[in-house]
Scaffold this active site. Structure first.
Site, PDB file in Angstrom:
ATOM      1  CG  ASN A  49      -1.718   1.206   1.447  1.00  0.00           C
ATOM      2  OD1 ASN A  49      -1.796   2.047   0.551  1.00  0.00           O
ATOM      3  ND2 ASN A  49      -2.330   1.338   2.616  1.00  0.00           N
ATOM      4  CD1 TRP A  50       3.438   0.973  -2.808  1.00  0.00           C
ATOM      5  CD2 TRP A  50       3.330   1.988  -4.814  1.00  0.00           C
ATOM      6  NE1 TRP A  50       4.033   0.154  -3.742  1.00  0.00           N
ATOM      7  CE2 TRP A  50       3.982   0.750  -4.976  1.00  0.00           C
ATOM      8  CE3 TRP A  50       3.139   2.800  -5.931  1.00  0.00           C
ATOM      9  CZ2 TRP A  50       4.454   0.312  -6.216  1.00  0.00           C
ATOM     10  CZ3 TRP A  50       3.601   2.372  -7.163  1.00  0.00           C
ATOM     11  CH2 TRP A  50       4.257   1.145  -7.294  1.00  0.00           C
ATOM     12  CE  LYS A  51      -0.194   3.192   4.751  1.00  0.00           C
ATOM     13  NZ  LYS A  51      -0.123   3.290   6.203  1.00  0.00           N
TER      14      LYS A  51
ATOM     15  CG  HIS B 195      -5.860   1.743   5.120  1.00  0.00           C
ATOM     16  ND1 HIS B 195      -5.457   2.721   5.989  1.00  0.00           N
ATOM     17  CD2 HIS B 195      -4.825   0.889   4.994  1.00  0.00           C
ATOM     18  CE1 HIS B 195      -4.210   2.466   6.369  1.00  0.00           C
ATOM     19  NE2 HIS B 195      -3.807   1.361   5.778  1.00  0.00           N
TER      20      HIS B 195
ATOM     21  CD  GLU C 253      -3.006   5.447   6.772  1.00  0.00           C
ATOM     22  OE1 GLU C 253      -2.966   5.515   5.543  1.00  0.00           O
ATOM     23  OE2 GLU C 253      -2.085   4.925   7.452  1.00  0.00           O
TER      24      GLU C 253
ATOM     25  CD  GLU D  26      -3.472  -2.728   7.228  1.00  0.00           C
ATOM     26  OE1 GLU D  26      -2.337  -2.908   6.797  1.00  0.00           O
ATOM     27  OE2 GLU D  26      -4.152  -1.730   6.948  1.00  0.00           O
TER      28      GLU D  26
ATOM     29  N   GLY E 136       2.349   2.174  10.717  1.00  0.00           N
ATOM     30  CA  GLY E 136       3.275   3.287  10.569  1.00  0.00           C
ATOM     31  C   GLY E 136       3.980   3.677  11.857  1.00  0.00           C
TER      32      GLY E 136
ATOM     33  CB  SER F 291       5.198  -1.884  11.889  1.00  0.00           C
ATOM     34  OG  SER F 291       4.765  -0.560  12.152  1.00  0.00           O
TER      35      SER F 291
ATOM     36  N   GLY G  43       2.823  -1.165   4.287  1.00  0.00           N
ATOM     37  CA  GLY G  43       2.820   0.247   3.948  1.00  0.00           C
ATOM     38  C   GLY G  43       4.235   0.738   3.676  1.00  0.00           C
ATOM     39  N   GLY G  44       4.845   1.365   4.688  1.00  0.00           N
ATOM     40  CA  GLY G  44       6.165   1.986   4.550  1.00  0.00           C
ATOM     41  C   GLY G  44       7.201   1.132   3.829  1.00  0.00           C
TER      42      GLY G  44
END
Ligand code: PGA
Length: 251
Positions: free
Chosen positions: A9-11, A96, A98, A168, A174, A213, A234-235
């Protein structure tokens, strides 16, 4: 035997140059074409076209980070399931954390998006998870139950068959604070058990990803748990070599 999946997930990150570089590096590595694993990337909408042109001759799939529950019309800024399909997407993230916390998506809205994606022929990746406060007050299972139930009530357990679930925990996203493999496994088992109360076959075949993470050095332990079928990253999905290490951990 459930197939393993690793999704990035590149956000809201990237540029045309980064998309090219990342896609080319992922495509060049043999792990992403292993038949035992599904690799998916979720770029921002504006880079879907570039992603498609880079990945269309590879085994890597791509998808949108969210979608509208509406079919078409006067919904400024929104993107429909059909538009995602038109860009060659197979998958779409739904709910998600967010989106839930920063953009006010309720369980009902998430369920409507899930149903719209599924009916259009996309594979919705339904994200569920508790906040730190909810975990500390022993509400984890109640929260996950509520988030799942909203989708099943609207789209039925048969509708779940077409999707993927990503657990998640919000406190792990994150933050560098990963759930331990045991903590994650306990919730994954709870999710599978919950689905089994509706339909045991669907519960058994459901792909349930862990997210929060995930890194190259903790992925194998997480993916080694019996009810964890891969990860939503993600990251660490923004760095090709780190992401590839995670993909290899799922093999
Ligand atoms: P993270 O994000 O890997 O950076 O924690 C996971 C996610 O939000 O899907």
């Amino acid at each position: 035997m459930r197939r393993q999946m690793v999704a990035g997930n590149w956000k809201m990150n990237g540029s045309t140059g980064m998309v090219k570089e990342l896609c080319d590096a992922l495509k060049a590595d043999s792990s992403t074409s292993d038949p035992n694993i599904t690799t998916v990337v979720f770029p921002p909408f504006v880079y879907l076209s570039e992603t498609r042109s880079r990945l269309q001759d590879s085994s890597i799939s791509w998808g949108g980070q969210t979608l509208s529950a509406q079919g078409s019309g006067a919904f400024t800024g929104e993107v429909s399931a059909d538009m995602l399909l038109d860009m060659g997407c197979r998958y779409v993230l739904v709910g998600h954390s967010e989106r839930r916390t920063l953009y006010g998506e309720t369980d009902q809205m998430v369920a409507e998006k899930y149903a719209a994606a599924r009916k259009a022929g996309l594979v919705p990746v339904l994200c569920v998870g508790e906040t730190l406060q909810e975990r500390e007050t022993d509400q984890t299972e109640a929260v996950i139950d509520r988030q799942l139930k909203a989708v099943i009530d609207l789209d039925s357990i048969q509708g779940m068959r077409a999707g993927v679930i990503a657990y998640e925990p919000v406190w792990a996203i994150g933050t560098g604070k990963t759930a331990t493999p045991e903590q994650a496994q306990a919730v994954h088992r709870f999710i599978r058990g919950k689905l089994a109360t509706y339909d045991a076959t669907i519960a058994d075949s459901m792909i349930i990803l862990y997210g929060g993470s995930v890194k190259g050095d903790n992925a194998s332990d997480l993916f080694g748990m019996p009810d964890i079928d891969g990860g939503l990253v993600g990251g660490a999905s923004l760095k090709a070599q780190e992401f590839l290490k995670i993909v290899r951990s799922a093999l």
